[in-house]
Scaffold this motif. Structure first.
Motif, mmCIF file in Angstrom:
data_model
loop_
_atom_site.group_PDB
_atom_site.id
_atom_site.type_symbol
_atom_site.label_atom_id
_atom_site.label_comp_id
_atom_site.label_asym_id
_atom_site.label_seq_id
_atom_site.Cartn_x
_atom_site.Cartn_y
_atom_site.Cartn_z
ATOM 1 N N UNK A 1 37.713 47.801 34.748
ATOM 2 C CA UNK A 1 39.141 47.728 34.443
ATOM 3 C C UNK A 1 39.668 46.304 34.471
ATOM 4 N N UNK A 2 38.789 45.333 34.589
ATOM 5 C CA UNK A 2 39.229 43.945 34.513
ATOM 6 C C UNK A 2 39.061 43.206 35.813
ATOM 7 N N UNK A 3 39.566 41.985 35.831
ATOM 8 C CA UNK A 3 39.457 41.157 37.016
ATOM 9 C C UNK A 3 38.933 39.769 36.716
ATOM 10 N N UNK A 4 38.335 39.592 35.529
ATOM 11 C CA UNK A 4 37.808 38.280 35.174
ATOM 12 C C UNK A 4 38.912 37.313 34.745
ATOM 13 N N UNK A 5 40.112 37.826 34.485
ATOM 14 C CA UNK A 5 41.195 36.979 33.986
ATOM 15 C C UNK A 5 41.538 35.852 34.954
ATOM 16 N N UNK A 6 41.427 36.118 36.224
ATOM 17 C CA UNK A 6 41.812 35.135 37.237
ATOM 18 C C UNK A 6 40.641 34.683 38.102
ATOM 19 N N UNK A 7 39.414 35.056 37.710
ATOM 20 C CA UNK A 7 38.234 34.677 38.489
ATOM 21 C C UNK A 7 37.571 33.458 37.874
ATOM 22 N N UNK A 8 37.734 32.323 38.549
ATOM 23 C CA UNK A 8 37.020 31.114 38.142
ATOM 24 C C UNK A 8 35.870 30.946 39.125
ATOM 25 N N UNK A 9 34.729 31.558 38.769
ATOM 26 C CA UNK A 9 33.664 31.665 39.749
ATOM 27 C C UNK A 9 34.165 32.541 40.894
ATOM 28 N N UNK A 10 34.008 32.073 42.127
ATOM 29 C CA UNK A 10 34.457 32.822 43.288
ATOM 30 C C UNK A 10 35.910 32.510 43.654
ATOM 31 N N UNK A 11 36.522 31.571 42.931
ATOM 32 C CA UNK A 11 37.922 31.224 43.193
ATOM 33 C C UNK A 11 38.852 32.094 42.363
ATOM 34 N N UNK A 12 39.962 32.480 42.956
ATOM 35 C CA UNK A 12 41.035 33.125 42.205
ATOM 36 C C UNK A 12 42.015 32.051 41.756
#
Length: 258
Positions: free
Chosen positions: A9-20
């Motif tokens: 359902x998503x979640x990669x939009x704000x994931x820069x590696x392990x950083x949000x």
């Protein structure tokens, strides 16, 4: 060391590696990474995968099976260096027309230079644009390919919807991406190699380790095989399936616009 993978359902939009990071911030950060690694990108792929990325890419093109006829068109997204497009043109006997689309001008510059050296400038064009907003009419391409690029797109669901839109009826999506290792012991060995060796190799070969630390972390955040297949299905694709390579280090996903 492992972080929880994002879901279907998503979640990669704000994931820069392990950083949000803030929404809208990821794309600029990813662009900076690829500006830094463009000239060493394929060499580092060799080192990061022990050369296996070449085998996986050949398997991708074999499964695509581009026809040896004029007029067949493929869109290769996030394919700046031209690696996949060149293989597709060769497999088609020089008949395929490939459009390489990448948001990063440094990567495209490498691809254009390589196309000229290979004498493929008539078969391969290069377009700087965003995978989330493709500058093409509906039903333009016979195939859409993306190799090791989809996890760097902030809104993966939007990119998949765009892929569906620009494909002709009967067109096919193929997506090759690092994935969730499913073999016991191999997963631990691969994780240790990734987090300890790859950033260090990046420092030695490319002069910077941080971009490769992001690339390793982004692999761990990407949805697993089943979740990503579900995302492809929700974008409208039928007959969605995938094949694991090297115990799941990489997975090749396929979907059809029927």
């Amino acid at each position: 060391m492992s972080e929880q993978r994002t879901t279907a359902t998503g979640g990669m939009e704000t994931a820069y590696g392990f950083r949000d990071v803030d929404a809208g911030q990821k794309q600029g950060l990813v662009n900076d990474v690829f500006h830094k690694v463009a000239n060493r990108y394929d060499l580092m792929n060799d080192l990061m995968s022990a050369g296996l990325h070449r085998v996986w890419k050949e398997a991708m093109v074999t499964w695509l099976n581009p026809p040896k006829r004029d007029g067949w068109r493929v869109l290769d997204v996030a394919g700046g260096t031209g690696d996949i497009s060149f293989r597709i043109v060769d497999a088609s006997g020089g008949n395929a027309q490939a459009t390489v689309l990448d948001i990063n001008g440094s990567m495209l510059a490498v691809g254009k230079e390589r196309a000229a050296k290979r004498g493929l400038s008539d078969n391969v064009e290069f377009v700087e644009a965003n995978a989330e907003e493709l500058p093409f009419e509906d039903a333009t391409f016979d195939a859409y390919t993306i190799a090791f690029g989809i996890r760097n797109v902030p809104r993966i669901d939007v990119a998949l919807q765009e892929a569906y839109r620009v494909l002709k009826p009967g067109g096919r999506l193929l997506c090759l991406e690092f994935s969730d290792v499913e073999m016991p012991i191999l997963d631990k060995v691969y994780e240790a190699w990734s987090f300890n060796a790859i950033p260090r190799i990046g420092e030695i070969v490319a002069g910077e380790g941080e971009p490769y630390r992001y690339l390793v972390e982004s692999i761990r955040k990407f949805p697993n095989q089943q979740n990503f297949a579900a995302m492809i299905g929700r974008a409208g694709f039928d007959r969605v399936t995938y094949r694991n390579y090297s115990g799941g280090i990489a997975a090749l996903h396929s979907g059809w616009k029927l």
